[in-house]
Design an enzyme around this catalytic site. Sequence first.
Site, PDB file in Angstrom:
ATOM      1  N   LYS A  90       0.716  -1.230  -0.090  1.00 39.29           N
ATOM      2  CA  LYS A  90       0.016   0.125  -0.114  1.00 39.29           C
ATOM      3  C   LYS A  90       0.904   1.317  -0.130  1.00 39.29           C
ATOM      4  CE  LYS A  90      -3.996   1.820   2.484  1.00 39.29           C
ATOM      5  NZ  LYS A  90      -4.833   1.541   3.611  1.00 39.29           N
ATOM      6  N   SER A 145      -9.791   1.845   2.430  1.00 37.90           N
ATOM      7  CA  SER A 145      -8.904   2.723   1.821  1.00 37.90           C
ATOM      8  C   SER A 145      -7.829   1.803   1.088  1.00 37.90           C
ATOM      9  CB  SER A 145      -8.397   3.763   2.609  1.00 37.90           C
ATOM     10  OG  SER A 145      -6.988   2.934   3.554  1.00 37.90           O
ATOM     11  N   SER A 160     -10.399  -0.894   6.416  1.00 40.42           N
ATOM     12  CA  SER A 160      -9.720  -0.838   5.222  1.00 40.42           C
ATOM     13  C   SER A 160      -8.938  -1.852   4.731  1.00 40.42           C
ATOM     14  CB  SER A 160      -8.807   0.515   5.282  1.00 40.42           C
ATOM     15  OG  SER A 160      -9.303   1.642   5.576  1.00 40.42           O
TER      16      SER A 160
END
Length: 470
Positions: A82, A160, A184
């Site tokens: 990420k 997210s 997330s």
Amino acid sequence: MLRADAFFLPASELGREIRARRISPVELTEGYLERIRRHAPGLNAFATVTPELALEQARLAEREISRGMIRGPLHGVPYGAKDLLATVGTPTNWGARPTRDQRFNKDATVVRKLRESGAVLLGKLSMVEFAGCLGYRFADASLQGPGRNPWNRDRWTGGSSSGSGAAVAAGLVGFAIGTETWGSILCPSAFCGVTGLRPTYGRVSRAGGMVGSWTLDKIGPIARSAEDCRLILQAIAGPDPDDPSAADEPVRLDPSRRDLTQLRGAIIPSDFAKTKGAEAEVGEAFRMAVSTLQAMGLPLEEATLPEFPASETTTTVLYAEAISTFERFFRDGSVNQLTDVYAPHQERITKALTGADYVKAMRMRRVMQEKMADFYGRYDVIVAPNFLSVAPPIAKDFYETLPYPDPVGAFGNGCGLPAIALPCGFGRDRMPAGFQIMGSAWDERLLLDLGEAYQRRTNFHLQAPPAFAS
């Protein structure tokens, strides 16, 4: 020659094939890079691709393995991180225009540990602006644009960790690293039909990662299987002198093979018929998952979460910490560069929130943790739907398409408890549906045992989006 389904194999199986020298790390990495070139732009899945680094690491892995130097089960397996995890020589954008192209001179601890395990970094995966910690209402709240779901590109991937979910589902990486402040990891896992593990708060070092909410942020794997998550968590967990919140708690994740009939599971039911936004098809998929768990021997009974304002408490902590974290962007006005129209107003929205409110919320949080400890004195795990609907359209306001509450997420994230997200079938328009199993603090081992047992009886985690199967 790579086998046709190689890019959708679980990371655990890829590792076994690599160690047996039936798959070449270099050939596999080249194949993933070609798939990324073809498919990633249509999904907005990657912030940065690192082909030179990936091939360098793959060649090193191949040389080491050929000499019998095996670093572990992830040696030679390509992955994506990420884009809030620092990587030397590569931008770490945090998904947002104000921090575009920022660089760091030290790898995040998780990235370093995976490098030491021999995993191959393919690139940085897209994410929602500032990991959504200032709130957002639309899927396009990301530097790369809306996260498009491999099962239907007009649907959202979830946030997210949007790129992490999409990249795993589309067979662009062997596994991914995501983060969760509230939802997330579990959200993109549910919407993309993959497996995700939210570890206990403090299980994994966050050094070198963007801080969203200091006492809520967690780092964990998104992969194809529970077995994958076990191997990845084993590689990244543990104390770290660079992160005082990383706990010195023993990391015992090997399969325990405990007798499931001796456990007690609590089902937290949802009224799919009366809850706004809930979909009956997802409810049926959850019912079938519960039936499978019971057939495995896991005793389950309906239960009610403790009476407590968990959502309000966790939300207060999250926004108080996030406003402090991102204060400089409000001060210099760069917050107005964010795509989502909601986030720049967050400071004014929370202006009435005082330091005293934050202290009270932290005190209430302690009571909430005590109540959940008492709950886990009676039950070993909680089984609940993950989301009550499939992935929403990317063009719609989430306040309209995801209007239902998340009580299990409020308790779980507020108390720092681990949970595993497991795919359990399909809902409307053949979009993935998922459920979650939440455990007590530090009991990831049990969640992984249950996840592996469930996935031995089902194959939803092995399903591939038809458009990306070749």
